[in-house]
Design an enzyme around this catalytic site. Sequence first.
Site, PDB file in Angstrom:
ATOM      1  N   GLU A 162       0.885  -1.177   0.000  1.00 45.19           N
ATOM      2  CA  GLU A 162       0.000   0.000   0.000  1.00 45.19           C
ATOM      3  C   GLU A 162       0.923   1.228   0.000  1.00 45.19           C
ATOM      4  O   GLU A 162       1.017   1.933  -0.991  1.00 45.19           O
ATOM      5  CB  GLU A 162      -0.912  -0.015   1.234  1.00 45.19           C
ATOM      6  CG  GLU A 162      -1.827   1.206   1.342  1.00 45.19           C
ATOM      7  CD  GLU A 162      -2.638   1.242   2.649  1.00 45.19           C
ATOM      8  OE1 GLU A 162      -2.317   0.503   3.608  1.00 45.19           O
ATOM      9  OE2 GLU A 162      -3.605   2.041   2.706  1.00 45.19           O
TER      10      GLU A 162
ATOM     11  N   ASP B 193     -12.142   1.856   4.050  1.00 43.37           N
ATOM     12  CA  ASP B 193     -12.719   2.568   5.203  1.00 43.37           C
ATOM     13  C   ASP B 193     -13.673   3.641   4.672  1.00 43.37           C
ATOM     14  O   ASP B 193     -13.377   4.847   4.728  1.00 43.37           O
ATOM     15  CB  ASP B 193     -11.593   3.232   6.022  1.00 43.37           C
ATOM     16  CG  ASP B 193     -10.576   2.218   6.513  1.00 43.37           C
ATOM     17  OD1 ASP B 193     -10.891   1.479   7.470  1.00 43.37           O
ATOM     18  OD2 ASP B 193      -9.487   2.144   5.919  1.00 43.37           O
TER      19      ASP B 193
HETATM   20  N1  ADE Z   1      -6.546  -0.036   8.813  1.00 41.82           N
HETATM   21  C1  ADE Z   1      -7.668   0.478   8.313  1.00 41.82           C
HETATM   22  N2  ADE Z   1      -7.472   0.865   7.051  1.00 41.82           N
HETATM   23  C2  ADE Z   1      -6.191   0.574   6.737  1.00 41.82           C
HETATM   24  C3  ADE Z   1      -5.396   0.720   5.579  1.00 41.82           C
HETATM   25  N3  ADE Z   1      -5.866   1.264   4.464  1.00 41.82           N
HETATM   26  N4  ADE Z   1      -4.115   0.325   5.640  1.00 41.82           N
HETATM   27  C4  ADE Z   1      -3.622  -0.205   6.750  1.00 41.82           C
HETATM   28  N5  ADE Z   1      -4.327  -0.367   7.863  1.00 41.82           N
HETATM   29  C5  ADE Z   1      -5.604   0.017   7.861  1.00 41.82           C
HETATM   30 ZN    ZN Z   2      -7.311  -1.825   4.571  1.00 41.02          ZN
END
Ligand code: ADE
Ligand code: ZN
Length: 339
Positions: free
Chosen positions: A201, A280
């Site tokens: 990410e 999220d």
């Molecule tokens: N916890 C909630 N969303 C997240 C994300 N995008 N990356 C890492 N941890 C998370």
């Molecule tokens: Zn996540």
Amino acid sequence: MTSPHAALIRALPKTELHLHIEGTLEPELMFDLASRNGLSLPYADVASLRAAYAFDNLQSFLDLYYAGASVLVTEQDFYDLTWAYLLRAQADHIVHTEIFFDPQTHTERGIAFETVITGIRRALDDARRQLGISSRLIMSFLRHMSEAAGFQTLEQAKPFLSQIDGVGLDSSEQGHPPSKFQRLFAACRALGLPRVAHAGEEGPPAYVWEALELLDVCRIDHGVRSAEDAALMAWLAEHRMPLTVCPYSNVKLKVFQRLSDHNLRALLAAGLCVTLNSDDPAYFGGYLQDNYLGCDAALNLTRDELLQLTRNGFEASWLDAADKAHWQAEIDRIAGQQG
Ligand code: ADE
Ligand code: ZN
């Protein structure tokens, strides 16, 4: 910008495979739960809380996300949170969802593991019966915490293993490589739990390799930085290793500056099993269907690419073969109707 395939997107049955239930806590519910539990929030109202949702990176989001989750106290709070998401999922025509929960976010504050899982589970069970939405529940470890803390959480989870379908790894990626949790994931594997991990990410492709080789995961959450490593891309394509990609999240957390910069199409073109998800949604400005519609408009997705994304979601899910076949046939039917 409008989505040329909006009608098709709305009609297709969809999965969601990367969704943090704590990340569905809308500001309105946050205020309601705070008042129900006699807690005060450091924001005057919903509008000023929402105004704080301007993030520079993953960590700046996580700080707010963990603070927000502190209004979740009782089993009913976890039920209400999960039920609100499931109603939203139904509106987006999600027929199957695999959701993360972060027990350590709550046990660290003195909330019992049982309170958390019982509330979430009860909502998932009700959704199966009342909304026709099937689900899986994934317990995610916080990678900024220690290996020992992870093992403690696994111990707390043991009486509830029949209610947990797999484990994940999330939170601050940089500086917390998958190798930190190799022994914990080996213990989860020995318990028969399927494994997934956030990797690539913000972190480098080396973290994706580690998740594959050391944690033996069956999906990579995000994984967009895999594109920087040609050998990794070839491996992911050859093994149809799913990536649960979350475009709105990536833009909000500045992994990509604009949606039109996102590498979703390149990942698909390389033959990867890319799926679309919302991560999220209460914090990132859109639920699953918004991600589909937004990507369609910003990336000029073809009809075939949209159908492929939807199909990939079922392929990458933990549904059994019969359910997968049912939903793939349903996609064929809708695609035929929507000519
Ligand atoms: N916890 C909630 N969303 C997240 C994300 N995008 N990356 C890492 N941890 C998370
Ligand atoms: Zn996540």
